[in-house]
Enzyme design. Sequence first.
Site, short mmCIF file in Angstrom:
data_model
loop_
_atom_site.label_atom_id
_atom_site.label_comp_id
_atom_site.label_asym_id
_atom_site.label_seq_id
_atom_site.Cartn_x
_atom_site.Cartn_y
_atom_site.Cartn_z
N ASP A 35 4.56 0.18 12.19
CA ASP A 35 3.14 -0.49 11.51
C ASP A 35 3.00 -1.97 11.92
OD1 ASP A 35 3.41 1.31 8.40
OD2 ASP A 35 2.88 2.03 10.29
N ARG A 49 -8.82 -0.55 4.61
CA ARG A 49 -8.05 0.55 4.15
C ARG A 49 -6.52 -0.15 3.53
NH1 ARG A 49 -6.27 4.84 7.55
NH2 ARG A 49 -4.91 5.23 5.77
N CYS A 53 -5.22 11.62 12.77
CA CYS A 53 -6.07 10.35 12.78
C CYS A 53 -5.81 9.90 14.08
CB CYS A 53 -5.56 9.50 11.58
SG CYS A 53 -3.71 8.96 11.93
N ARG A 93 -0.23 13.89 13.13
CA ARG A 93 0.33 13.75 11.62
C ARG A 93 0.38 15.10 10.80
NH1 ARG A 93 -1.20 8.27 10.31
NH2 ARG A 93 0.69 8.66 8.90
N LYS A 150 0.70 -0.99 -0.06
CA LYS A 150 -0.09 -0.10 -0.08
C LYS A 150 0.76 1.15 0.04
CE LYS A 150 -1.55 1.43 3.85
NZ LYS A 150 -1.40 3.18 4.10
N ASN A 151 1.87 1.30 0.95
CA ASN A 151 2.70 2.34 1.13
C ASN A 151 3.84 2.65 -0.03
OD1 ASN A 151 1.20 2.94 3.17
ND2 ASN A 151 2.62 2.37 4.70
C1 EPZ Z 1 4.29 6.78 6.79
O1 EPZ Z 1 3.38 7.86 7.11
C2 EPZ Z 1 3.39 5.47 6.32
N1 EPZ Z 1 2.21 5.82 5.54
C3 EPZ Z 1 2.79 5.14 7.61
O2 EPZ Z 1 2.00 4.08 7.40
C4 EPZ Z 1 3.88 4.68 8.61
O3 EPZ Z 1 3.49 4.43 9.98
C5 EPZ Z 1 4.81 6.14 8.74
O4 EPZ Z 1 5.26 6.33 7.41
C6 EPZ Z 1 5.92 5.67 9.53
O5 EPZ Z 1 6.75 4.34 9.15
C7 EPZ Z 1 2.59 5.80 4.19
O6 EPZ Z 1 3.77 5.62 3.74
C8 EPZ Z 1 1.44 6.33 3.33
P1 EPZ Z 1 6.22 10.15 8.77
P2 EPZ Z 1 3.91 9.25 7.24
O7 EPZ Z 1 6.06 11.38 7.89
O8 EPZ Z 1 4.88 9.56 6.07
C9 EPZ Z 1 6.13 13.27 12.41
C10 EPZ Z 1 0.24 2.53 7.70
O9 EPZ Z 1 -0.33 2.00 8.68
N2 EPZ Z 1 6.09 14.44 11.08
O10 EPZ Z 1 7.43 9.29 8.38
O11 EPZ Z 1 2.75 10.14 7.36
C11 EPZ Z 1 4.96 12.36 12.30
O12 EPZ Z 1 4.06 13.08 13.20
C12 EPZ Z 1 0.57 4.19 7.80
O13 EPZ Z 1 -0.07 2.00 6.45
C13 EPZ Z 1 6.05 15.68 11.38
O14 EPZ Z 1 6.23 16.09 12.52
O15 EPZ Z 1 5.03 9.23 8.48
C14 EPZ Z 1 5.65 11.27 12.92
O16 EPZ Z 1 5.67 11.53 14.44
C15 EPZ Z 1 0.19 4.58 9.08
N3 EPZ Z 1 6.05 16.52 10.60
C16 EPZ Z 1 6.90 10.99 12.47
O17 EPZ Z 1 7.31 12.47 12.00
C17 EPZ Z 1 5.81 16.25 9.11
O18 EPZ Z 1 5.78 17.16 8.35
C18 EPZ Z 1 7.20 10.15 11.12
O19 EPZ Z 1 5.85 10.30 10.31
C19 EPZ Z 1 5.77 15.00 8.87
C20 EPZ Z 1 5.93 13.95 9.82
#
Ligand code: EPZ
Length: 432
Positions: free
Chosen positions: A315, A407, A125, A130, A30-31
């Site tokens: 995850d 999803r 979420c 996020r 998915k990702n």
């Molecule tokens: C990706 O989300 C994945 N989704 C998530 O999978 C996964 O849990 C996550 O990476 C961590 O591995 C997709 O790839 C579509 P991040 P993402 O930006 O990119 C903070 C699933 O179950 N952050 O790596 O949204 C954030 O709050 C989903 O398939 C900021 O502060 O995660 C988090 O604490 C759930 N500011 C950390 O960084 C930003 O601008 C990592 O988030 C962006 C992120």
Amino acid sequence: MIKKGLELREFLEIEGGHNLSGTIEVSGAKNAALPNMAATILTEEEVILENLPMLLDVFTMKDLLRFIGFEIQKKDTGVYIFKQNTVNSLVAPYDLVSKMRASILVLGPMLSRFKYAKVALPGGCSIGTRPVDLHLKALEKMGAHIKVEHGYIIARAYNGLKGAEINFEKITVTGTENIMMAAVLAEGQTIINNAAKEPEVVDLAKMLKKMGADIQGEGTSRIIINGVKKLKGTNHKIIPDRIEAGTFAVLSALFDGNIIIKNYPNQYLKYVNKVFRKIGIHIIPIGENEVIVRREKNLRPVSIQTKEYPFFPTDLQAQFMTLLSIVKGVSKITENIFENRFMHVPELKRLGADIKVENRTAFIKGVKKLTGAEVKATDLRASAAMVLAGLIAEGKTRIYDIYHLDRGYENIDIKLKNLGAKIYRGVVEKEI
Ligand code: EPZ
């Protein structure tokens, strides 16, 4: 006709305790599918994506691309042709973005190709707020003018994006992907420091390079992109879903391995396999990307820290909690990535698990067995953990809010039924 004041609530009902055996296949990731679909915005030529998983999030991304002006045709199972005929809109509307926060992934490519994008600010979420601040700051560094008003991100780059050195203060997966897609058509060189190293980031880079992009360093914390004028179409096969695969490995371990897992991407699960071995569970290759799972008689409690790739993925945290809830002794799981990703703990406790949470750490004291109850899915991966728990719990378990599950897991109930699980979908009327 739904009576006034009532709404329909879908659920999965599982009768636990039945032994499972057979073969289960891992679908496309998915990702990886979501950023790869967003990348089709970067070219006016035809792009063919293979191994697309049939998931709600993929359908939402298709709706979003159609809204922008894409024609998407099915060529075969999991094989779709993406062709942008017109540019109907450069807006990613709230009703679509609110269903899937990964819609933010269209921001970089839209800005890069059309120099304008209006994307609804993704809400938080259940696992956390996020934010997307790191995405926006990086795009501004590349020359975009961004304002956020009335719940929308409005981004302009009338003179085109310029390459820049981006230092992410936090590792962000979709942030790295968004900037990579913004940089491939930008003028000059972009360097991304503290980049995410996830396999899905590498898969996106691979697709972009097949389209003519100039990228080096993907999979390391420093990615260098030299902008090019145009990108061409390509044909790209999505990598297998390492999180679905890890979920199926937990399933096999719970049923002492009479399950063959096809398309198990061992190369992306080295650290997860190491944690399995610490518990006393062995992933045994039996063929080309095919594994079976064998477990020692007495499983051992472990301590797990979730971290960015290549370490233990957040995850898979909920799924391992289900497994550890019946392992004698006290295990520890610390969630370092998201601030609120223990919503499945109270639900597992309803099934008899003995879990205490202190700040970001859950202490799981193994119990002899879980017993069925009514529970709810709280987020995408937690819903899988609840299904695993229902399969081993004595008696019946009913899981509500299962849209989370659909999803991220393709036809999970059908795949489990084929292994002998007593599982069915139902709908009940609920007072609003
Ligand atoms: C990706 O989300 C994945 N989704 C998530 O999978 C996964 O849990 C996550 O990476 C961590 O591995 C997709 O790839 C579509 P991040 P993402 O930006 O990119 C903070 C699933 O179950 N952050 O790596 O949204 C954030 O709050 C989903 O398939 C900021 O502060 O995660 C988090 O604490 C759930 N500011 C950390 O960084 C930003 O601008 C990592 O988030 C962006 C992120």
